[in-house]
Design a protein around this motif. Structure first.
Motif, PDB file in Angstrom:
ATOM      1  N   ALA A 145      90.074  94.728  30.577  1.00 14.16           N
ATOM      2  CA  ALA A 145      89.760  94.522  31.996  1.00 14.16           C
ATOM      3  C   ALA A 145      88.498  93.686  32.157  1.00 14.16           C
ATOM      4  CB  ALA A 145      89.608  95.867  32.699  1.00 14.16           C
ATOM      5  N   GLU A 146      87.498  93.951  31.325  1.00 12.98           N
ATOM      6  CA  GLU A 146      86.272  93.155  31.381  1.00 12.98           C
ATOM      7  C   GLU A 146      86.549  91.702  31.032  1.00 12.98           C
ATOM      8  OE1 GLU A 146      82.838  96.465  30.286  1.00 12.98           O
ATOM      9  OE2 GLU A 146      83.937  95.472  28.672  1.00 12.98           O
ATOM     10  N   GLU A 147      87.384  91.480  30.036  1.00 10.71           N
ATOM     11  CA  GLU A 147      87.727  90.114  29.641  1.00 10.71           C
ATOM     12  C   GLU A 147      88.344  89.358  30.808  1.00 10.71           C
ATOM     13  OE1 GLU A 147      90.281  87.904  26.079  1.00 10.71           O
ATOM     14  OE2 GLU A 147      90.879  89.893  26.785  1.00 10.71           O
ATOM     15  N   ILE A 148      89.175  90.025  31.576  1.00 13.96           N
ATOM     16  CA  ILE A 148      89.824  89.385  32.727  1.00 13.96           C
ATOM     17  C   ILE A 148      88.813  89.104  33.828  1.00 13.96           C
ATOM     18  CG2 ILE A 148      91.464  89.752  34.603  1.00 13.96           C
ATOM     19  CD1 ILE A 148      93.161  91.372  32.564  1.00 13.96           C
ATOM     20  N   PHE A 149      88.039  90.107  34.213  1.00 16.57           N
ATOM     21  CA  PHE A 149      87.177  89.971  35.390  1.00 16.57           C
ATOM     22  C   PHE A 149      85.886  89.222  35.090  1.00 16.57           C
ATOM     23  CE2 PHE A 149      90.174  93.011  36.941  1.00 16.57           C
ATOM     24  CZ  PHE A 149      90.241  92.760  38.303  1.00 16.57           C
ATOM     25  N   ASN A 150      85.510  89.103  33.824  1.00 16.64           N
ATOM     26  CA  ASN A 150      84.363  88.263  33.488  1.00 16.64           C
ATOM     27  C   ASN A 150      84.629  86.789  33.807  1.00 16.64           C
ATOM     28  OD1 ASN A 150      82.506  90.180  32.641  1.00 16.64           O
ATOM     29  ND2 ASN A 150      83.227  90.163  30.520  1.00 16.64           N
ATOM     30  N   GLY A 151      85.901  86.449  33.980  1.00 13.23           N
ATOM     31  CA  GLY A 151      86.241  85.084  34.347  1.00 13.23           C
ATOM     32  C   GLY A 151      85.798  84.693  35.744  1.00 13.23           C
ATOM     33  N   VAL A 152      85.497  85.684  36.583  1.00  9.15           N
ATOM     34  CA  VAL A 152      85.076  85.369  37.959  1.00  9.15           C
ATOM     35  C   VAL A 152      83.692  85.948  38.284  1.00  9.15           C
ATOM     36  CG1 VAL A 152      87.393  85.071  38.888  1.00  9.15           C
ATOM     37  CG2 VAL A 152      86.377  87.364  38.838  1.00  9.15           C
TER      38      VAL A 152
END
Length: 269
Positions: A145-152
């Motif tokens: 989840a962090e990997e995904i949301f670190n994108g924004v």
């Protein structure tokens, strides 16, 4: 980034997340979207080069499902998804106020659920996304989840019991700053400045103050005191803010936002 991820109900936040993942290096062929309206799904497919599918198709094909519909629509979406979501799927909820237990009760036993409250600065890659684990979510699920949301933007883990407070502070937080800028712009006009100049002055002051808070490591009181000279203009302004109860109003406002998040969790739409 070889896992397939589907963003379900892609509105503004869902689209921002999708575009952020692409900028962060996710392969477009591993990304899918769903939308309530067919023309919206086609718009996203054309704009980002990702696959537009139905909700059941996403549930069958994706390893991770990110649910970005409004809280009041989440029950309906889960009713549609439940027959199609195997227990090995990771389900990420972006809905304010809805606990992970709500999803766990409606999905296959053992389904991993992660709750995330992000905010609209995701549109400019400056979001703050607050992440909490459901009862079946592991460290691996949280890291994904962090990997995904670190994108924004940035991410922060908290216990789920703190999510309503995080929603009040961070999820709704940008609106408080916009409200303050609006009021200060009106004040600038009252003091004789053209609206566009007042706006530019205030926005740059806000950006500068935010960067100093982020990068200096100083307590906000110390930074404020550095601007507040004896018998000067700033202390007179601060006195008026205190006289009109601005601090107390902010405390009450955030409590109200926290309480509304709790109401959403209990089904009081």
């Amino acid at each position: 980034m070889t896992q397939k991820v589907a963003v379900l109900g892609a509105g503004k936040i869902g689209e921002a997340l999708l575009s952020g993942m692409i900028r962060a290096g996710w392969t477009k062929g591993h990304l899918m979207v769903t939308a309530r309206r067919a023309e919206r799904a086609e718009e996203l497919r054309s704009r980002y080069g990702v696959e537009a599918v139905s909700n059941p198709e996403a549930a069958h094909a994706a390893d991770t499902l990110i649910l970005t519909v409004k809280p009041q629509d989440m029950g309906t979406l889960l009713d549609e998804l439940a027959p199609h979501v195997p227990a090995e799927r990771l389900v990420i909820s972006g809905a304010a106020g809805i606990p992970t237990a709500f999803f766990e009760e409606r999905l296959a036993p053992g389904t991993a659920v992660v709750r995330v409250m992000t905010n609209t600065p995701a549109l400019v890659d400056e979001a703050m996304s607050v992440i909490s684990a459901g009862s079946h979510a592991t460290e691996k699920h949280l890291a994904h989840a962090e990997e995904i949301f670190n994108g924004v933007g940035k991410t922060l883990r908290v216990p789920e019991g703190q999510q309503d407070a995080a929603t009040a502070l961070s999820g709704s937080g940008p609106a408080y700053f916009y409200f303050l800028v609006e009021a200060m712009t009106d004040a600038g006009i009252l003091l004789g400045l053209p609206r566009d100049k007042a706006h530019d002055l205030i926005v740059q002051a806000a950006i500068g103050a935010a960067v100093m808070l982020r990068d200096s490591g100083e307590h906000p009181v110390k930074l404020r005191e550095a601007v507040t000279s004896p018998a000067g203009t700033t202390i007179n302004a601060i006195r008026e803010l205190e006289r009109h109860g601005v601090r107390a109003a902010l405390l009450a406002a955030l409590e109200a936002a926290r309480d509304r998040s709790r109401e959403l969790a209990s089904g009081q739409g």
